[in-house]
Scaffold this motif. Structure first.
Motif, short mmCIF file in Angstrom:
data_model
loop_
_atom_site.label_atom_id
_atom_site.label_comp_id
_atom_site.label_asym_id
_atom_site.label_seq_id
_atom_site.Cartn_x
_atom_site.Cartn_y
_atom_site.Cartn_z
N UNK A 251 69.33 6.72 15.03
CA UNK A 251 69.85 5.55 14.21
C UNK A 251 70.20 4.42 15.57
N UNK A 252 70.54 5.20 16.69
CA UNK A 252 71.06 4.28 17.48
C UNK A 252 69.95 4.64 19.06
N UNK A 253 69.78 4.07 19.98
CA UNK A 253 69.30 4.60 21.45
C UNK A 253 70.42 5.72 21.74
N UNK A 254 72.18 5.96 22.12
CA UNK A 254 72.80 6.37 22.86
C UNK A 254 72.50 7.57 21.83
N UNK A 255 72.11 7.42 20.31
CA UNK A 255 71.89 8.80 20.08
C UNK A 255 70.25 9.80 20.30
N UNK A 282 67.43 -4.38 26.74
CA UNK A 282 65.14 -4.53 25.35
C UNK A 282 65.43 -2.93 25.15
N UNK A 283 65.70 -1.91 25.30
CA UNK A 283 66.15 -1.06 24.65
C UNK A 283 66.02 -0.55 23.13
N UNK A 284 67.72 -1.26 22.53
CA UNK A 284 68.25 -1.53 21.73
C UNK A 284 67.46 -2.73 20.77
N UNK A 285 67.01 -3.57 21.43
CA UNK A 285 66.47 -4.72 20.56
C UNK A 285 65.08 -4.29 20.20
N UNK A 286 64.00 -3.11 21.19
CA UNK A 286 63.33 -3.19 21.24
C UNK A 286 63.20 -1.78 19.68
N UNK A 287 64.02 -1.35 19.85
CA UNK A 287 64.53 0.19 18.57
C UNK A 287 64.59 -0.61 17.32
N UNK A 288 65.35 -1.44 17.76
CA UNK A 288 65.45 -2.59 15.74
C UNK A 288 64.48 -3.54 15.90
N UNK A 289 62.86 -4.29 16.56
CA UNK A 289 62.63 -4.28 16.18
C UNK A 289 61.36 -3.68 15.77
N UNK A 335 68.80 -5.00 38.12
CA UNK A 335 70.37 -5.18 37.89
C UNK A 335 70.70 -5.12 36.36
N UNK A 336 70.90 -4.61 35.69
CA UNK A 336 70.98 -5.01 34.45
C UNK A 336 72.24 -5.62 33.94
N UNK A 337 72.01 -6.39 33.05
CA UNK A 337 73.58 -6.99 32.99
C UNK A 337 73.41 -7.26 30.85
N UNK A 338 73.88 -6.46 30.67
CA UNK A 338 75.01 -5.07 30.84
C UNK A 338 73.82 -4.25 31.47
N UNK A 339 75.05 -3.10 32.31
CA UNK A 339 74.00 -2.43 32.66
C UNK A 339 74.13 -0.95 31.97
N UNK A 340 75.28 -0.63 31.15
CA UNK A 340 74.96 0.38 30.21
C UNK A 340 74.79 0.45 28.68
N UNK A 341 74.04 1.22 27.78
CA UNK A 341 74.03 1.42 26.54
C UNK A 341 75.44 0.85 25.75
N UNK A 342 75.69 1.17 25.92
CA UNK A 342 77.65 0.77 24.99
C UNK A 342 78.47 -0.93 25.52
N UNK A 343 77.23 -0.83 26.53
CA UNK A 343 78.19 -3.10 26.87
C UNK A 343 77.21 -3.54 25.69
N UNK A 344 76.43 -3.11 25.35
CA UNK A 344 74.98 -4.06 24.94
C UNK A 344 76.21 -3.98 22.91
N UNK A 345 76.78 -4.67 22.63
CA UNK A 345 76.66 -4.91 21.04
C UNK A 345 76.30 -4.93 19.70
N UNK A 346 76.44 -5.01 19.22
CA UNK A 346 75.20 -5.49 17.91
C UNK A 346 75.16 -7.07 17.46
N UNK A 347 76.39 -7.26 18.02
CA UNK A 347 76.32 -9.27 18.17
C UNK A 347 75.25 -9.55 18.98
N UNK A 348 75.28 -8.53 20.07
CA UNK A 348 73.95 -8.90 21.25
C UNK A 348 72.72 -8.82 20.77
#
Length: 376
Positions: A251-255, A282-289, A335-348
């Motif tokens: 259910x998540x990119x981290x997992x 982009x990874x998190x938005x893509x999975x949600x999309x 140089x991505x910002x946020x740089x890590x998956x954990x820093x991308x919140x659900x609200x983002x």
């Protein structure tokens, strides 16, 4: 996929002569009308003017009884189309107000929907490189032909963007989690895997493409295909279904990344390492999309969602930085910002799906809005 850019490749049209500077060439041969994307030095990247020209041609040919088939090919040897003109999008996102890119996407996504509903056979010759916007003008067609040279991909997460042009619709419908794998990694696939994933229908050897195009002038599409279609070269994805389906079901990119790293298959570990180079946002938005696209169903509703996401991406750091690193400066070190998956919140992530009010794409008409879950 490099080579001369003089229109003499396996999938190229004959030398068009006068008017060759036009970015889209229009010609009729017998019962078939031809669209030739004609920017070979830019690997036929789509501009706004090209989208409008294609749409105008489709309107004329739809109402011309002499035209029974529409065919789209790319000039040059390298491929059909490498995508949209992202240098222009980069400049607009960096220095402009985003309105030019939004207008381009509005017309492009409407064209994608039109191709999917076109009332005459629409034959897309997906020879060579077919990526991003190139998938949009081909993989929604009713007859999609790949060759042993085909390299098909939706590589958007590598530039801080999200698959669009109906790509999330197509990939959400691929077997198992193959579409999730392709969307998140941006991996290129060949003919066999394009057929497996539902991005193509037939394989014709590249050397047979000129003969196939000649036959379309005189024959119905099924008869022309019967003369030239062959079994595709073997793909790779079928043999990887076990770990792809189990890892990407998370259910998540981290997992997903955790499962890939823990699986034990070297290819799974390599895939995890690839994902960690992509834009975390982009990874998190893509999975949600993709997950939302499965519920939305109809292409038009998914395109409405993609339009919201694309317009939101224009104001992000990662889109400008990704295009800079991959296309403009070519240092390949974004140089991505946020740089890590954990820093991308659900609200983002959620803000990418915010309604656009009067600026919505408006393809699907009244009923379920693009951002709503029809399943409740």
């Amino acid at each position: 996929m490099t080579g001369p850019e003089n229109g003499t490749g396996p999938g190229a049209q004959p030398n068009p002569g006068p008017g060759a500077e036009e970015p889209v060439l229009l010609r009729t041969r017998g019962r078939a009308a031809h669209l030739v994307l004609n920017r070979p030095k830019a690997l036929n990247a789509l501009s706004h003017a090209m989208v409008r020209r294609i749409d105008e041609a489709l309107t004329a040919w739809e109402h011309d009884p002499a035209v029974e088939t529409v065919v789209i090919t790319g000039a040059g040897e390298r491929g059909l189309c490498a995508g949209g003109d992202i240098r222009s999008i980069h400049a607009d996102a960096r220095d402009g107000d985003g309105s030019a890119s939004a207008a381009f996407w509005r017309d492009e996504y409407r064209l994608n929907a039109r191709i999917a509903r076109y009332p005459k056979p629409y034959v897309a010759v997906m020879d060579g490189i077919v990526m991003g916007g190139g998938v949009g003008v081909s993989a929604h067609g009713s007859v999609r032909v790949v060759t042993e040279r085909s390299r098909v991909a939706m590589p958007e997460t590598g530039i801080g963007f999200v698959p669009d042009v109906g790509g999330t619709h197509l990939l959400a419908r691929a077997p198992g989690e193959l579409g999730t794998h392709l969307a998140l990694t941006g991996a290129q696939i060949g003919a066999g895997d394009a057929l497996l994933c539902g991005l193509a229908d037939h394989c014709v050897p590249s050397g047979s493409i000129p003969g196939f195009l000649d036959d379309l002038a005189d024959l119905p599409v099924p008869e022309a295909l019967a003369r030239h279609a062959e079994n595709p070269p073997p793909g790779e994805l079928a043999g990887r279904r076990e770990w792809i389906d189990s890892c990407y079901a998370a259910d998540s990119v981290e997992e997903i990344v955790r499962r890939l790293l823990a699986h034990g298959d070297p290819a799974a570990k390599e895939t995890a390492e690839t994902l960690l180079t992509r834009s975390p946002t982009a990874l998190k938005v893509t999975l949600a999309s993709l997950r939302r696209a499965r519920r939305l169903g109809a292409l038009e509703r998914v395109l409405e969602q993609e339009y919201r996401v694309s317009c939101a991406a224009l104001s992000t750091h990662d889109l400008v930085e990704g295009i800079r690193a991959q296309v403009v400066d070519k240092d390949r070190t974004p140089r991505w910002s946020p740089a890590g998956l954990a820093e991308v919140a659900d609200a983002d992530v959620e803000r990418f799906f915010a309604p656009l009010g009067e600026h919505e794409l408006g393809l699907a008409g009244p009923g379920t809005a693009a951002g709503e879950d029809p399943a409740g």
